[in-house]
Write an enzyme that holds these catalytic residues in place. Sequence first.
Site, PDB file in Angstrom:
ATOM      1  N   LYS A   1      87.298 -22.579   4.832  1.00 45.90           N
ATOM      2  CA  LYS A   1      86.527 -23.776   5.229  1.00 45.90           C
ATOM      3  C   LYS A   1      85.775 -23.526   6.538  1.00 45.90           C
ATOM      4  CE  LYS A   1      90.088 -26.585   5.406  1.00 45.90           C
ATOM      5  NZ  LYS A   1      91.171 -25.640   5.057  1.00 45.90           N
TER       6      LYS A   1
ATOM      7  N   ARG B   1      92.806 -35.460   4.354  1.00 44.93           N
ATOM      8  CA  ARG B   1      93.796 -34.690   3.586  1.00 44.93           C
ATOM      9  C   ARG B   1      94.757 -35.567   2.815  1.00 44.93           C
ATOM     10  NH1 ARG B   1      94.923 -29.104   6.783  1.00 44.93           N
ATOM     11  NH2 ARG B   1      92.951 -29.154   7.877  1.00 44.93           N
TER      12      ARG B   1
ATOM     13  N   ARG C   1      94.916 -13.305   9.461  1.00 40.45           N
ATOM     14  CA  ARG C   1      93.939 -13.832  10.436  1.00 40.45           C
ATOM     15  C   ARG C   1      94.390 -13.626  11.886  1.00 40.45           C
ATOM     16  NH1 ARG C   1      92.176 -19.937   9.921  1.00 40.45           N
ATOM     17  NH2 ARG C   1      94.424 -20.170   9.726  1.00 40.45           N
TER      18      ARG C   1
ATOM     19  N   ARG D   1      97.531 -17.479  15.113  1.00 43.02           N
ATOM     20  CA  ARG D   1      97.840 -18.907  15.233  1.00 43.02           C
ATOM     21  C   ARG D   1      99.314 -19.139  14.933  1.00 43.02           C
ATOM     22  NH1 ARG D   1      93.302 -22.466  12.053  1.00 43.02           N
ATOM     23  NH2 ARG D   1      95.205 -23.432  11.245  1.00 43.02           N
TER      24      ARG D   1
ATOM     25  N   ARG E   1     102.286 -25.372   4.669  1.00 39.88           N
ATOM     26  CA  ARG E   1     100.899 -25.870   4.667  1.00 39.88           C
ATOM     27  C   ARG E   1     100.302 -25.789   3.259  1.00 39.88           C
ATOM     28  NH1 ARG E   1      98.766 -21.770   8.539  1.00 39.88           N
ATOM     29  NH2 ARG E   1      96.687 -22.646   8.317  1.00 39.88           N
TER      30      ARG E   1
HETATM   31  P1  AP5 Z   1      89.207 -19.752   7.574  1.00 38.74           P
HETATM   32  O1  AP5 Z   1      87.737 -19.890   7.410  1.00 38.74           O
HETATM   33  O2  AP5 Z   1      89.777 -19.832   8.935  1.00 38.74           O
HETATM   34  O3  AP5 Z   1      89.953 -20.759   6.576  1.00 38.74           O
HETATM   35  P2  AP5 Z   1      90.259 -22.325   6.705  1.00 38.74           P
HETATM   36  O4  AP5 Z   1      90.118 -22.880   5.332  1.00 38.74           O
HETATM   37  O5  AP5 Z   1      89.419 -22.906   7.779  1.00 38.74           O
HETATM   38  O6  AP5 Z   1      91.772 -22.241   7.051  1.00 38.74           O
HETATM   39  P3  AP5 Z   1      92.614 -22.992   8.174  1.00 38.74           P
HETATM   40  O7  AP5 Z   1      93.874 -22.203   8.352  1.00 38.74           O
HETATM   41  O8  AP5 Z   1      91.768 -23.243   9.397  1.00 38.74           O
HETATM   42  O9  AP5 Z   1      92.919 -24.304   7.457  1.00 38.74           O
HETATM   43  P4  AP5 Z   1      93.987 -25.320   7.839  1.00 38.74           P
HETATM   44  O10 AP5 Z   1      93.606 -26.445   7.010  1.00 38.74           O
HETATM   45  O11 AP5 Z   1      95.380 -24.841   7.712  1.00 38.74           O
HETATM   46  O12 AP5 Z   1      93.863 -25.450   9.408  1.00 38.74           O
HETATM   47  P5  AP5 Z   1      93.166 -26.528  10.304  1.00 38.74           P
HETATM   48  O13 AP5 Z   1      92.790 -25.833  11.537  1.00 38.74           O
HETATM   49  O14 AP5 Z   1      92.152 -27.282   9.560  1.00 38.74           O
HETATM   50  O15 AP5 Z   1      89.655 -18.358   6.891  1.00 38.74           O
HETATM   51  C1  AP5 Z   1      90.994 -17.895   6.961  1.00 38.74           C
HETATM   52  C2  AP5 Z   1      90.988 -16.365   7.177  1.00 38.74           C
HETATM   53  O16 AP5 Z   1      90.448 -15.745   5.998  1.00 38.74           O
HETATM   54  C3  AP5 Z   1      90.111 -15.890   8.332  1.00 38.74           C
HETATM   55  O17 AP5 Z   1      90.671 -14.761   8.919  1.00 38.74           O
HETATM   56  C4  AP5 Z   1      88.774 -15.539   7.656  1.00 38.74           C
HETATM   57  O18 AP5 Z   1      88.064 -14.562   8.351  1.00 38.74           O
HETATM   58  C5  AP5 Z   1      89.258 -15.011   6.309  1.00 38.74           C
HETATM   59  N1  AP5 Z   1      88.302 -15.264   5.238  1.00 38.74           N
HETATM   60  C6  AP5 Z   1      87.562 -16.396   5.038  1.00 38.74           C
HETATM   61  N2  AP5 Z   1      86.834 -16.281   3.928  1.00 38.74           N
HETATM   62  C7  AP5 Z   1      87.126 -15.051   3.390  1.00 38.74           C
HETATM   63  C8  AP5 Z   1      86.678 -14.366   2.216  1.00 38.74           C
HETATM   64  N3  AP5 Z   1      85.790 -14.908   1.371  1.00 38.74           N
HETATM   65  N4  AP5 Z   1      87.198 -13.137   1.972  1.00 38.74           N
HETATM   66  C9  AP5 Z   1      88.112 -12.574   2.818  1.00 38.74           C
HETATM   67  N5  AP5 Z   1      88.556 -13.172   3.954  1.00 38.74           N
HETATM   68  C10 AP5 Z   1      88.072 -14.405   4.228  1.00 38.74           C
HETATM   69  O19 AP5 Z   1      94.384 -27.510  10.596  1.00 38.74           O
HETATM   70  C11 AP5 Z   1      95.472 -27.076  11.375  1.00 38.74           C
HETATM   71  C12 AP5 Z   1      96.532 -28.158  11.436  1.00 38.74           C
HETATM   72  O20 AP5 Z   1      95.976 -29.334  12.081  1.00 38.74           O
HETATM   73  C13 AP5 Z   1      97.082 -28.679  10.105  1.00 38.74           C
HETATM   74  O21 AP5 Z   1      98.086 -27.850   9.584  1.00 38.74           O
HETATM   75  C14 AP5 Z   1      97.617 -30.049  10.548  1.00 38.74           C
HETATM   76  O22 AP5 Z   1      98.814 -29.915  11.263  1.00 38.74           O
HETATM   77  C15 AP5 Z   1      96.534 -30.512  11.518  1.00 38.74           C
HETATM   78  N6  AP5 Z   1      95.470 -31.235  10.789  1.00 38.74           N
HETATM   79  C16 AP5 Z   1      94.169 -30.847  10.638  1.00 38.74           C
HETATM   80  N7  AP5 Z   1      93.493 -31.752   9.920  1.00 38.74           N
HETATM   81  C17 AP5 Z   1      94.380 -32.730   9.601  1.00 38.74           C
HETATM   82  C18 AP5 Z   1      94.289 -33.926   8.835  1.00 38.74           C
HETATM   83  N8  AP5 Z   1      93.136 -34.301   8.226  1.00 38.74           N
HETATM   84  N9  AP5 Z   1      95.396 -34.703   8.718  1.00 38.74           N
HETATM   85  C19 AP5 Z   1      96.546 -34.369   9.335  1.00 38.74           C
HETATM   86  N10 AP5 Z   1      96.724 -33.223  10.038  1.00 38.74           N
HETATM   87  C20 AP5 Z   1      95.650 -32.418  10.175  1.00 38.74           C
HETATM   88 MG    MG Z   2      89.828 -23.848   9.667  1.00 38.78          MG
END
Ligand code: AP5
Ligand code: MG
Length: 222
Positions: A13, A88, A127, A160, A171
């Site tokens: 994402k 979410r 990552r 992270r 997750r």
């Molecule tokens: P990346 O682009 O970072 O993936 P992402 O989908 O953004 O993954 P996240 O881990 O950021 O998602 P998340 O939902 O767990 O975390 P968030 O920060 O939103 O890619 C991942 C890796 O793969 C990278 O190394 C990238 O380079 C690699 N990659 C990408 N595309 C690739 C490809 N095509 N091929 C190969 N490699 C690739 O949330 C964190 C926390 O915040 C949650 O767990 C929760 O506690 C809280 N939170 C956030 N939003 C909410 C909400 N709406 N409600 C409640 N709690 C929330």
């Molecule tokens: Mg992200």
Amino acid sequence: MNMLLIGAQGSGKGTQAAALTQALDILPISSGDMFRKAFEEKTDLGLKAKAFMDRGELVPDDITVRMVLQQIKELDYAQGFLLDGFPRTLAQAQALERGLQGMGRKLDLVIYLNVSREELLSRLAGRFLCHAHQHDYNIFSHPPKVAGICDIDGSKLYQRSDDRGAAIQRRLDIFFNNTIHLLDFYKKQQKLIEVNGDGTIDQVHEALLNQVYDAMQQQKVS
Ligand code: AP5
Ligand code: MG
């Protein structure tokens, strides 16, 4: 154009949001990035959220909804946005709809980035980010030239806290048991498109952009 990117943790994402928002000249809004920034700034919100994030759990809906809606409220009315990681839960989706209505706004398009669970596990465990500017590396798909060091600014890389151990599985379980139901919610509103996120970063970007342009032109999203 106001859009939402739904995808499991590690689906890409953040990676795709950066390129897509640049191509479409809209603003990325990532709830996870907002929580991490709040924690760095040691605000009450950030400190409260951190404990949930470290365990790989969702931050409670009321805190999350208030934070994201406030951010949207502060935008110029003409400024389009792309939500990454919010909503979410169904309660968050309903609160978003009400909040946007109150601002005279709506979501135009919802994109589901579909990635297999095996690939998700590898992307999350691989990552690493740099301390100075959060530049992203992945030891499997795009490792740094020197292990543990950012190619761009030379700062050290870190993992992270929620990309380690049991938090990763927790997750992914949250996504596949709960968040996935949002797809039905947006399908009923005929706003949903699905993009295969299993390819390389460039392949996914191209497919994403083509499908978004297609949906925008045809005004035909289902
Ligand atoms: P990346 O682009 O970072 O993936 P992402 O989908 O953004 O993954 P996240 O881990 O950021 O998602 P998340 O939902 O767990 O975390 P968030 O920060 O939103 O890619 C991942 C890796 O793969 C990278 O190394 C990238 O380079 C690699 N990659 C990408 N595309 C690739 C490809 N095509 N091929 C190969 N490699 C690739 O949330 C964190 C926390 O915040 C949650 O767990 C929760 O506690 C809280 N939170 C956030 N939003 C909410 C909400 N709406 N409600 C409640 N709690 C929330
Ligand atoms: Mg992200």
